[in-house]
Design a protein around this motif. Structure first.
Motif, PDB file in Angstrom:
ATOM      1  N   PHE A  68      57.695  75.147  20.892  1.00  0.00           N
ATOM      2  CA  PHE A  68      56.325  76.037  21.156  1.00  0.00           C
ATOM      3  C   PHE A  68      55.362  75.717  21.213  1.00  0.00           C
ATOM      4  N   CYS A  69      54.863  74.216  20.186  1.00  0.00           N
ATOM      5  CA  CYS A  69      53.686  73.843  20.166  1.00  0.00           C
ATOM      6  C   CYS A  69      53.981  72.168  21.595  1.00  0.00           C
TER       7      CYS A  69
ATOM      8  N   GLY B 234      53.358  73.188  11.516  1.00  0.00           N
ATOM      9  CA  GLY B 234      52.574  73.952  12.507  1.00  0.00           C
ATOM     10  C   GLY B 234      53.346  75.317  13.043  1.00  0.00           C
ATOM     11  N   CYS B 235      54.275  75.747  13.678  1.00  0.00           N
ATOM     12  CA  CYS B 235      54.684  77.267  13.819  1.00  0.00           C
ATOM     13  C   CYS B 235      55.589  77.516  13.424  1.00  0.00           C
ATOM     14  N   ARG B 236      56.874  76.905  12.251  1.00  0.00           N
ATOM     15  CA  ARG B 236      57.115  77.162  11.126  1.00  0.00           C
ATOM     16  C   ARG B 236      58.942  77.463  11.560  1.00  0.00           C
ATOM     17  N   ARG B 237      58.998  77.307  13.387  1.00  0.00           N
ATOM     18  CA  ARG B 237      59.941  77.539  13.601  1.00  0.00           C
ATOM     19  C   ARG B 237      61.069  76.123  13.421  1.00  0.00           C
TER      20      ARG B 237
ATOM     21  N   ALA C 264      51.419  80.560  24.113  1.00  0.00           N
ATOM     22  CA  ALA C 264      51.334  79.586  22.794  1.00  0.00           C
ATOM     23  C   ALA C 264      49.764  78.848  22.106  1.00  0.00           C
ATOM     24  N   ASN C 265      49.670  78.862  21.021  1.00  0.00           N
ATOM     25  CA  ASN C 265      49.032  77.711  20.230  1.00  0.00           C
ATOM     26  C   ASN C 265      47.237  78.225  21.239  1.00  0.00           C
TER      27      ASN C 265
ATOM     28  N   TRP D  70      47.395  83.153  17.997  1.00  0.00           N
ATOM     29  CA  TRP D  70      49.246  82.846  17.847  1.00  0.00           C
ATOM     30  C   TRP D  70      49.700  82.404  17.395  1.00  0.00           C
ATOM     31  N   LEU D  71      50.128  82.333  16.059  1.00  0.00           N
ATOM     32  CA  LEU D  71      51.174  81.080  14.922  1.00  0.00           C
ATOM     33  C   LEU D  71      52.948  81.066  15.085  1.00  0.00           C
ATOM     34  N   GLY D  72      53.176  81.680  16.255  1.00  0.00           N
ATOM     35  CA  GLY D  72      54.445  81.777  16.404  1.00  0.00           C
ATOM     36  C   GLY D  72      55.127  82.338  17.948  1.00  0.00           C
ATOM     37  N   PRO D  73      56.498  82.345  17.665  1.00  0.00           N
ATOM     38  CA  PRO D  73      56.792  83.452  18.998  1.00  0.00           C
ATOM     39  C   PRO D  73      57.097  84.933  18.435  1.00  0.00           C
TER      40      PRO D  73
ATOM     41  N   GLU E 234      54.559  86.409  15.759  1.00  0.00           N
ATOM     42  CA  GLU E 234      54.083  86.063  14.821  1.00  0.00           C
ATOM     43  C   GLU E 234      52.598  86.229  15.309  1.00  0.00           C
TER      44      GLU E 234
ATOM     45  N   ALA F 101      45.577  75.596  16.183  1.00  0.00           N
ATOM     46  CA  ALA F 101      46.509  75.007  16.175  1.00  0.00           C
ATOM     47  C   ALA F 101      46.677  74.814  14.891  1.00  0.00           C
ATOM     48  N   GLN F 102      48.243  75.322  14.380  1.00  0.00           N
ATOM     49  CA  GLN F 102      48.665  74.791  12.892  1.00  0.00           C
ATOM     50  C   GLN F 102      48.837  73.304  12.545  1.00  0.00           C
ATOM     51  N   SER F 103      47.696  72.967  11.590  1.00  0.00           N
ATOM     52  CA  SER F 103      48.829  71.594  11.391  1.00  0.00           C
ATOM     53  C   SER F 103      48.190  71.111  10.240  1.00  0.00           C
TER      54      SER F 103
END
Ligand SMILES: [Zn+2]
Lengths: 121, 202
Positions: A8-9, A62-65, B65-66, B78-81, B83, B151-153
């Motif tokens: 995804f990322c 990150g996206c936790r997947r 995404a992101n 966007w946090l996830g597919p 979420e 982006a989550q990091s």
């Protein structure tokens, strides 16, 4: 520092990920007839090959997947990353999948539903 | 215990004051750190929500995404597919949470109010990318991390979500329990450029 390609990322640093161990371990269906020794293959035994290993990884920071990674345990080369529930595409990773001792276990056979048409005969 | 904690806080604020001038007198280079409370709602959904989001939130969820979509003071990240994080004015969050809950009836969904759980900082300054890069492994170069991307990091081990609003303007979201750590870290990382903290988490 390794970089992994999250489906995804994209490419992110290894520090953002956590490893979840061996991939493609199918749970035997309820009502299976396995003895304790065969069930232990599913429950306890984990592979530790010197070479290409198929693993589950999670993009924890990150996206936790979850996703799958084919990694060479000697060179640390990331051969490919692929989605949960799918099989690898590269030749080396496919070979690792097919040649794993796990493919021949009674536990894996007991994870697949019985083929239709054979029942009741 | 209470006394010991306040001593520690005093020591910390004495070490890093709320303002630090640029060492060479270029005040325009300072990092502006602004704690900016926002209404935050986490959305997980299984189906199409574009119509409902456009009508009741003001913008649809981002397609890629992101990324985040923008409408006025609202953001959808966007946090996830499946979420997303919805950001709005602090006072709008409870009403929005209720409204979306009554609209998303045709699918499996989950709406969680996170306004108090997460702290939002606005970071402005010509060196904001250099400062964040000291503790974050993301590629923050202007040609890579562009406006509209998020982006989550992690920032020196603290989980953060970074949003690029403009070339020199970011938003940083972290857990409220990590806000003091993140704020102190930002001040420390910005010493060589100078900084000022406009608003503080109480
Ligand atoms: Zn990811």
């Amino acid at each position: 520092m390794l970089q992994l390609n999250c489906p995804f990322c994209g490419l992110r640093d290894e520090a953002e990920f956590s490893c979840g161990g061996e991939a493609h371990i199918a749970r035997p269906l309820a009502g299976n007839q396995l003895n304790d020794k065969d069930f232990a293959d599913y429950l306890f035994l984990r592979d530790n090959p010197k070479g290409v290993f198929l693993e589950r990884w999670r993009h924890a920071a990150g996206c936790r997947r979850w996703f799958n990674v084919a990694r060479h345990t000697v060179s640390h080369e990331i051969i490919e990353t692929y989605a949960m529930g799918s099989l690898p595409k590269s030749k080396a990773a496919r070979q690792a999948y097919q040649e794993s001792w796990r493919r021949k276990t009674a536990a894996e056979a007991a994870s697949k539903p019985a083929k239709k048409g054979k029942e009741g005969r | 215990m209470a006394q010991a904690k306040s001593d520690a806080q005093q020591r910390q604020s004495a070490t890093l004051p709320r303002q630090m001038p640029n060492p060479e007198g270029r005040q325009e280079d300072c990092l502006q750190i602004n704690y900016h409370p926002q209404g935050l709602i986490n959305l997980r959904n299984s189906g199409d929500v574009s119509k409902i989001m456009s009508r009741h939130f003001g913008t649809a969820l981002p397609q890629e995404a992101n990324r985040f979509s923008v409408s006025g003071d609202r953001r959808a990240l966007w946090l996830g597919p499946d979420e997303s994080l919805l950001m709005c004015a602090d006072q709008d969050a409870a009403e929005l949470h209720r409204t979306l809950g009554t609209q998303l009836t045709d699918q499996h969904f989950q709406l969680t109010l996170l306004s108090d759980a997460l702290a939002v900082y606005e970071l402005n300054g010509p060196y904001v990318r250099e400062i964040l890069a000291k503790g974050c492994a993301l590629d923050l170069h202007v040609s890579v991390f562009r406006p509209g991307q998020c982006a989550q990091s992690s920032l020196d081990r603290a989980s953060v979500t970074l949003m690029c609003e403009a070339r020199n303007s970011f938003r940083l979201i972290c857990r409220t329990s990590f806000a003091d750590y993140v704020e102190t870290w930002l001040k420390d990382a910005a010493i060589e450029y100078g900084y000022s903290v406009r608003n503080r988490l109480k």
